[in-house]
Design a protein around this motif. Structure first.
Motif, PDB file in Angstrom:
ATOM      1  N   PHE C  69       0.827  -1.197   0.000  1.00 13.96           N
ATOM      2  CA  PHE C  69       0.000   0.000   0.000  1.00 13.96           C
ATOM      3  C   PHE C  69       0.867   1.256   0.000  1.00 13.96           C
ATOM      4  CE2 PHE C  69      -3.642  -2.572   1.727  1.00 13.96           C
ATOM      5  CZ  PHE C  69      -4.491  -2.294   0.672  1.00 13.96           C
ATOM      6  N   ASN C  70       1.918   1.204   0.788  1.00 13.15           N
ATOM      7  CA  ASN C  70       2.780   2.378   0.907  1.00 13.15           C
ATOM      8  C   ASN C  70       3.463   2.711  -0.411  1.00 13.15           C
ATOM      9  OD1 ASN C  70       3.495   4.399   2.640  1.00 13.15           O
ATOM     10  ND2 ASN C  70       5.359   3.405   3.344  1.00 13.15           N
ATOM     11  N   LEU C  71       3.700   1.700  -1.213  1.00 17.61           N
ATOM     12  CA  LEU C  71       4.357   1.951  -2.496  1.00 17.61           C
ATOM     13  C   LEU C  71       3.352   2.237  -3.599  1.00 17.61           C
ATOM     14  CD1 LEU C  71       7.271  -0.625  -2.445  1.00 17.61           C
ATOM     15  CD2 LEU C  71       7.427   1.845  -2.271  1.00 17.61           C
ATOM     16  N   GLY C  72       2.099   2.360  -3.240  1.00 13.83           N
ATOM     17  CA  GLY C  72       1.132   2.839  -4.222  1.00 13.83           C
ATOM     18  C   GLY C  72       0.201   1.793  -4.803  1.00 13.83           C
ATOM     19  N   ALA C  73       0.120   0.622  -4.189  1.00  7.53           N
ATOM     20  CA  ALA C  73      -0.829  -0.367  -4.703  1.00  7.53           C
ATOM     21  C   ALA C  73      -2.252   0.107  -4.443  1.00  7.53           C
ATOM     22  CB  ALA C  73      -0.603  -1.711  -4.022  1.00  7.53           C
ATOM     23  N   ASP C  74      -3.149  -0.234  -5.367  1.00  9.86           N
ATOM     24  CA  ASP C  74      -4.550   0.147  -5.177  1.00  9.86           C
ATOM     25  C   ASP C  74      -5.296  -0.899  -4.386  1.00  9.86           C
ATOM     26  OD1 ASP C  74      -5.112   2.564  -7.096  1.00  9.86           O
ATOM     27  OD2 ASP C  74      -3.741   1.205  -8.095  1.00  9.86           O
ATOM     28  N   GLY C  75      -4.768  -2.113  -4.431  1.00 13.64           N
ATOM     29  CA  GLY C  75      -5.435  -3.163  -3.682  1.00 13.64           C
ATOM     30  C   GLY C  75      -4.454  -4.292  -3.403  1.00 13.64           C
TER      31      GLY C  75
END
Ligand code: SF4
Ligand code: SF4
Ligand code: SF4
Ligand code: SF4
Lengths: 325, 362, 145
Positions: C69-75
């Motif tokens: 999540f911190n690296l930008g995943a949407d899910g």
């Protein structure tokens, strides 16, 4: 009144000091509203010990590292809630039960000095005086008088072990009893949650903007015995960047929180020590609330019970699989 | 008779607003939500962020010149498909992001001294750090002397004074209604600055009343400050530090309660240790530096796994020696400005004055 | 979603609406094999999922999910063997507890609960895998708006 308690404490310590290698307690500090941890070895030093509503520090913090460095037995002066940390450490086999002598003092609540700082509009406090029901604090040009009952630590408003600690070797009864209007546990958390995802996200982003990654929150925690092996500071594997900014500060905090899930006893030390005044305890409390809901477990109350995340049940009562089909 | 230059308190706000048109202005700004005061840009002032010139900032001024994290450069590995055995590395430096001149207003004298020490580290002889200089150059420093001295201040003990403006460009003294200019740089830059804003720098003849007021304030502040601790003699203290270095039991005793966090070093105006790291993803990456602290276990951890400063007392001993011994040998100065920030933030009440005192009296 | 690591902006791209990034952690013995089976039997699946194979769902550290999540995943999707079917007999029991705690916790830091899901998919459940993926991607796209 307070002196009666301190005398009882000193008497007790005098009778114990022979068998103990070192005793950790509280002593006066020059800084207003603060006390200092003190380490006592001889009879002469016993007079330095104090106990009052300002003794916020959880001295269990020193137990793990000190017990590795000493051969004999360590005595620790604790409040009933601090003893939970010791229980937790023992139940996780991080402490050896008979190396520690827990000297628990009946408690009538502790003052959260950050609340006082807020009440004086964050002006620097240069002196303070405490009596039974009131506290007088002086800033450079004003004097304030506050009723103690509004300034206790949040945990004291939900405390029900102040005169019956869950575990102790020696118990010193306090004639003053905690006398506070009880609050509902986790009501602050529920209130905060109402503000909605977006606001919550923003809130933490702003809070952690101030985080300087000083690791005070980690190092003061009695349960984080891993402070010299911390994944947040390792290069190999490089789990976390060393950068100091909002998102890394938050990520570090999330690591802490998950390493303490089902272990944290909510002593509040992390929040107290944070030089950036970040509301860290909120996060911890939320995890504990979840753990309570899912596994009906409160950390630090039973000596030989495994934390819920280190064990499992074949059928989980409170977990429902989510259907995506 | 001597001419007195002063700024009226009531026109201070206008003055700052006016200069912010031509300069980037930084002030001690208090966040009303959590009470923390830090140097920040004048542009963020609003009902939640207010100027506070009374108390010390939580973070020292080093935050502006030597920020906790800064990117040094970015790199990218480039491959030519036709020439696969050759890899080129493209570097890109962050540009001089900010060329506007800065005015930093409302610094305490101890922080001014802190900058002098930073200059000794980042800008002396052959050691010129471009990242630091980029931010440090083109700065006008306006300091205000301390009419209020708090219990954790001890600059007079180590050779400073609440009104010693050191290398500040302009030094002010607050007498309640006005800010009296007590130090003015001779440089062209400052002459121009004063001339540009001459409307705000008013002049009058020195009168007895003002003179008495000034003397009284200076005397009072110096007196209060000197009761906070005894005088430290740089010569003697180095000798004492040397002779006690091997007294492990002493050091263990006085550092028992320290939990080896970074609070004290990160707020200190003179602590300059940093760490450099590369971070890469796929073919692109970045080299950056960020603060590091000597009370940290990893600070001296060697690749072999051995750690020469394994215990907290060894690391804390280094911290004290750095400030009260090693730096004196190199630069003839104590590496502490007596701001008392470390005392203020320490979670367990370590007081550098008590520590040094117990070493002296050992 | 703006849960993006501002410190390493250069390392990541803000995702466009249609182009979502989903990270899936699959256990080697059941779900990975199940996903593989879905592929070999040519069941159509959305391409937005990046699969990471792990030995067991018990291997999944909560950090993996937060880091994603911190690296930008949407899910983030986690899938392992059904309870009682774990190759190492109890790995997924431990996992279930941890994953549920994370799921409950995410809203507290401002991340929509629906962005994270954990599922049990066995090696023979290719069809189930297909449905799970299609639905998960649909949900994420809905949240992204
Ligand atoms: S929580 Fe209970 S035992 Fe702990 S300080 Fe408050 S009143 Fe005392
Ligand atoms: S104590 Fe506060 S500032 Fe320090 S690392 Fe923890 S959260 Fe960040
Ligand atoms: S002296 Fe205080 S602030 Fe400094 S490392 Fe030790 S505990 Fe932390
Ligand atoms: S050592 Fe402490 S008192 Fe000295 S300059 Fe640093 S923060 Fe200030």
């Amino acid at each position: 009144m307070v002196n009666i308690l301190e005398n009882k404490l000193k008497e007790k310590i005098s009778s114990l000091i022979e068998e103990l290698e070192i005793i950790i307690g509280y002593s006066e500090s020059k800084a207003p509203l603060k006390i200092n941890p003190v380490f006592i070895k001889t009879k002469e030093e016993i007079d330095r010990l104090i106990f009052n509503n300002l003794c916020v520090n959880n001295l269990a913090t020193y137990s793990y590292y000190l017990s590795a460095d000493t051969k004999g037995k360590i005595g620790i002066i604790l409040k009933p809630c601090d003893v939970k940390s010791i229980i937790q450490l023992i139940s996780e086999e991080l402490l050896i039960k008979n190396k520690i002598k827990t000297i628990v003092i009946g408690c009538n609540g502790i003052i959260d000095y950050k609340k006082i700082n807020k009440a004086v509009n964050y002006q620097k406090i240069i002196s303070a005086k405490l009596d039974e029901n009131n506290i007088t604090v002086n800033t450079i040009d004003k004097s304030f008088n506050f009723k103690l009952k509004d300034f206790f630590a949040q945990k004291c408003y939900v405390c029900n072990i102040y005169d019956n600690p869950p575990y102790y070797d020696e118990f010193i009864e306090n004639d003053l009893k905690l006398n506070l209007e009880k609050k509902k546990e986790y009501e602050d958390i529920e209130e905060f949650e109402k503000s909605g995802l977006e606001k919550i996200y923003k809130f933490w982003e702003e809070e952690f903007n101030n985080c300087i990654r000083c690791y005070a929150c980690r190092n003061i925690c009695p349960l984080e015995v891993c402070r010299d092996k911390c994944i947040a500071q390792l290069d190999e594997p490089h789990w976390q960047s060393h950068k100091i900014n909002s998102s890394e500060g938050k990520f570090f905090q999330l690591i802490r929180i998950f390493h303490l899930a089902g272990r944290c006893t909510e002593c509040g030390e992390c929040e107290r020590v944070c030089p950036a005044n970040i509301e860290l305890l909120k996060l911890m409390k939320k995890v504990n609330q979840i753990i309570l809901k899912l596994f009906d477990y409160r950390p630090g109350l039973i000596l030989d019970m495994k934390p819920p995340l280190l064990t499992f049940k074949n059928v989980e009562q409170n977990i429902k699989d989510e259907e995506l089909i | 008779m001597e001419k007195l230059i002063y700024i009226k308190k009531e026109s201070l706000k206008n003055f700052l607003e006016k200069i912010s048109k031509d300069y980037d202005v930084y002030l001690p700004i208090q966040n009303k939500k959590n009470g923390i005061i830090n140097f920040d840009s004048i542009n963020i002032l609003n009902e939640n962020y207010i100027m506070n010139l009374k108390e010390k900032t939580r973070q020292s001024l080093k935050f502006l010149f030597f920020p906790p994290y800064e990117s040094l450069f970015e790199f990218e590995y480039k491959k030519d498909i036709k020439n696969p055995e050759v890899t080129e590395i493209a570097l890109s430096k962050p540009g001089n992001s900010n060329l506007r001149e800065k005015v930093i207003f409302g610094i305490k004298p101890c922080d001014v001294r802190g900058i002098d020490y930073l200059d000794l580290v980042f800008n002396s002889g052959n050691n010129k750090d471009p990242y630091y200089l980029n931010k440090r150059e083109n700065t006008i420093i306006i300091s205000i002397g301390c009419s209020i001295v708090y219990p954790d201040c001890f600059c007079t003990s180590i050779g400073g004074s609440p009104f010693n403006f050191g290398n500040a460009n302009i030094g002010l003294l607050d007498i309640g209604s006005d800010l009296i200019v007590t130090k003015l740089d001779e440089s062209e830059k400052i002459k121009k600055f004063i001339a540009d804003y001459k409307d705000f720098f008013e002049k009058k003849d020195m009168d007895d009343e003002t003179e008495n007021k000034i003397n009284e304030i200076v005397l009072q502040s110096n007196k209060t400050c000197s009761t906070n601790w005894k005088k430290i003699n740089p010569e003697n203290i180095t000798a004492k530090m040397e002779s006690t270095f091997k007294e492990d039991a002493l050091w263990q005793e006085i550092t028992k309660k320290c939990i080896s966090c970074a609070a004290c070093t990160y707020v200190c105006p003179t602590c300059v240790c940093f760490n450099i790291a590369d971070e890469q993803k796929d073919k692109k990456g970045e080299r950056y530096r960020c603060w590091d602290f000597c009370t940290n276990y990893y600070y001296t951890l060697e690749a072999s796994g051995h750690n020469p400063r394994e215990k907290i007392y060894q690391r804390y001993r280094n911290k004290i020696n750095c400030k009260y011994n090693y730096f004196i040998k190199r630069n003839k100065n104590l590496y502490c400005v007596g701001c008392g920030r470390c005392i203020d933030v320490c979670p367990v009440g370590m007081d550098i004055r008590e520590i040094v005192s117990s070493i002296i009296s050992f | 979603m703006n849960f993006i690591n501002e410190g390493s902006k250069s390392l990541n791209v803000k995702n466009k609406k249609e182009d979502v990034k989903i990270v899936a952690f699959l256990c080697n013995w059941c779900s990975y094999a199940g996903a593989d089976a879905a592929g070999t039997s040519r069941l159509r699946q959305p391409e937005d999922i990046r699969i990471i194979r792990v030995p067991c769902s018990g291997r999944i550290n909560p950090l993996f999910i937060l880091k994603a999540f911190n690296l930008g995943a949407d899910g983030v999707l986690v899938s392992g063997c059904h309870p009682n079917d774990c190759h190492y007999s109890e790995g997924n029991f431990y996992a279930r507890r941890r994953l549920e705690v994370i799921k409950e916790f995410l809203p507290f830091i401002g991340i929509d609960k629906r962005r994270f899901s954990y599922q049990w998919v066995s090696a023979s459940e290719a069809q189930k895998w297909q449905k799970v993926v299609i639905n998960f991607v649909k949900i994420i796209k809905e949240i992204n708006g």
